[in-house]
Design an enzyme around this catalytic site. Structure first.
Site, PDB file in Angstrom:
ATOM      1  N   HIS A   1     -45.667   1.277  94.125  1.00  0.00           N
ATOM      2  CA  HIS A   1     -44.979   2.343  94.840  1.00  0.00           C
ATOM      3  C   HIS A   1     -43.758   1.710  95.505  1.00  0.00           C
ATOM      4  CE1 HIS A   1     -48.710   4.550  94.433  1.00  0.00           C
ATOM      5  NE2 HIS A   1     -48.306   5.540  95.180  1.00  0.00           N
TER       6      HIS A   1
ATOM      7  N   GLU B   1     -39.832   5.235  98.042  1.00  0.00           N
ATOM      8  CA  GLU B   1     -40.347   6.518  98.545  1.00  0.00           C
ATOM      9  C   GLU B   1     -39.945   6.614 100.020  1.00  0.00           C
ATOM     10  OE1 GLU B   1     -44.589   6.601  99.129  1.00  0.00           O
ATOM     11  OE2 GLU B   1     -44.690   8.792  99.158  1.00  0.00           O
TER      12      GLU B   1
HETATM   13  N1  HPA Z   1     -47.299   6.447  98.957  1.00  0.00           N
HETATM   14  C1  HPA Z   1     -47.907   5.354  99.419  1.00  0.00           C
HETATM   15  N2  HPA Z   1     -49.214   5.260  99.504  1.00  0.00           N
HETATM   16  C2  HPA Z   1     -49.966   6.282  99.106  1.00  0.00           C
HETATM   17  C3  HPA Z   1     -49.400   7.429  98.616  1.00  0.00           C
HETATM   18  C4  HPA Z   1     -47.999   7.512  98.518  1.00  0.00           C
HETATM   19  O1  HPA Z   1     -47.390   8.518  98.083  1.00  0.00           O
HETATM   20  N3  HPA Z   1     -50.417   8.270  98.305  1.00  0.00           N
HETATM   21  C5  HPA Z   1     -51.568   7.629  98.599  1.00  0.00           C
HETATM   22  N4  HPA Z   1     -51.294   6.420  99.087  1.00  0.00           N
HETATM   23 ZN    ZN Z   2     -48.842   7.595  95.275  1.00  0.00          ZN
END
Ligand code: HPA
Ligand code: ZN
Length: 347
Positions: free
Chosen positions: A201, A204
């Site tokens: 990830h 974001e």
């Molecule tokens: N971002 C980071 N961690 C997470 C997310 C997300 O969108 N969803 C569940 N854990």
């Molecule tokens: Zn996620």
């Protein structure tokens, strides 16, 4: 407005999902049932109450609620229940193939042993194949905030359990700001050595520098979210050139206030630039969505055409971590099913 035919097309077109969290996908009725099993108090009593409770201000506040949902998971049977729910939900939405994250750090904090989790994932995955014809693989996520040595141990455990539980990759999630991807380089180096697929990830909660960090320090093959790459022309050029896919979760990004409303979301600009974009639902019940709804919202907001939807769905199989032979088979089936679906719906 989306025509009834276009809506049906989105519902029925085969889709792979590559960014969905097991613990964030517990349906409110299941959560209430699990809490009942273990005598745990929840801040709501029924499905309506859960819906009202799931309102978020940002990623970090959301993660607190995510941890609360994790609190209902104790035994292998619990993990089997939520895995099978996700398989049934996949069948309902024409998702024959799903790669699903689980984050052991949240279970370690409650002293739920790895073996309990693995047992539930393994049996749930088997049931999903037999009962629903859904193929499910797991990605073991490292919570960014954990001690790097603990992350290395997680990769070791994932390796020991990879066959039994269908673990294909290592990922990175949770609090993005303040915890650069490079902190977890040792775990990713081990993952490389052991032949795991690697994702993270990034982009974001933090900006494009976080995506660069995941690409350069960890050598990931896909970026989860990655939407804030749009703020860096050079990064966009790099993503286009390498065709490193983004697993974009549009409704999640609105729910967690990454963008104020869907019309401000960069998904269409990313697609138009030539980035390999896929649509995903992240933590669907918590964001009042499912994969079909994510497709519908993007289609409605950006007035997508049938061919755009077909491209997004095909991308989801292309960007998956299937073996080449399996991918070729899924893509051939996809081509045939889509041609048939288009004839039926659009003449
Ligand atoms: N971002 C980071 N961690 C997470 C997310 C997300 O969108 N969803 C569940 N854990
Ligand atoms: Zn996620």
């Amino acid at each position: 407005m989306i025509s009834p035919q276009l809506k049906q097309f989105i519902e029925r077109i085969p889709k792979a999902e590559l960014h969905c969290h097991l613990e964030g996908s517990i349906q409110p009725r299941t959560l209430i049932e699990l809490a009942g099993r273990h005598g745990i108090e929840l801040p709501f009593e029924d499905e309506q109450g859960a819906k009202a409770f799931y309102e978020f201000t940002d990623l970090n506040q959301f993660l607190g609620i995510f941890a609360l949902a994790c609190g209902t998971l104790k035994t292998a049977a619990d993990f089997e229940t939520i895995t099978v729910d996700l398989g049934e939900d996949a069948a309902r939405q024409n998702i024959p193939y799903r790669e699903v994250f689980f984050t052991q750090a949240y279970h370690d904090r409650r002293d739920v042993p790895w073996q309990q989790v693995i047992e539930g994932l393994a049996s749930g995955r088997r049931i999903n194949k037999e009962r629903f014809g859904v193929e499910m693989w797991f990605i073991a996520d490292i919570d960014r905030t954990i001690d790097p040595q603990e992350a290395v141990r997680l990769v070791e455990k994932a390796h020991e359990s990879r066959e039994v539980a269908g673990i294909i990759g290592i990922g990175l999630d949770s609090q993005e700001i303040g915890y650069p991807a490079s902190r977890q380089k040792a775990a990713y180096d081990l993952a490389t050595e052991l032949g795991f697929k690697k994702v993270a990830h990034a982009g974001e909660d933090a900006g494009p520098e976080s995506v660069w960090d995941a690409l350069k320090s960890l050598g990931v093959q896909r970026i989860d979210h990655g939407v804030r790459s749009i703020d860096d022309e050079q990064l966009i050029a790099h993503l286009v050139e390498t065709q490193i896919p983004l697993t974009v979760c549009p409704v999640s990004n609105i729910a967690l206030k990454v963008y104020p409303q869907m019309s401000a979301h960069p998904i269409k600009r990313l697609m138009d630039a030539g980035v390999l974009v896929t649509i995903n639902s992240d933590d669907p019940p918590m964001f009042h969505t499912d994969l079909v709804n994510d497709y519908l919202q993007v289609t409605e907001t950006f007035d997508l055409a049938v061919d755009d939807i077909e491209t997004l769905a095909r991308n989801s199989f292309e960007a998956s971590f299937m073996q080449a032979e399996s991918k070729a088979k899924y893509l051939a089936d996809f081509g045939a099913e889509v041609a048939q679906l288009k004839r039926e719906l659009f003449g």
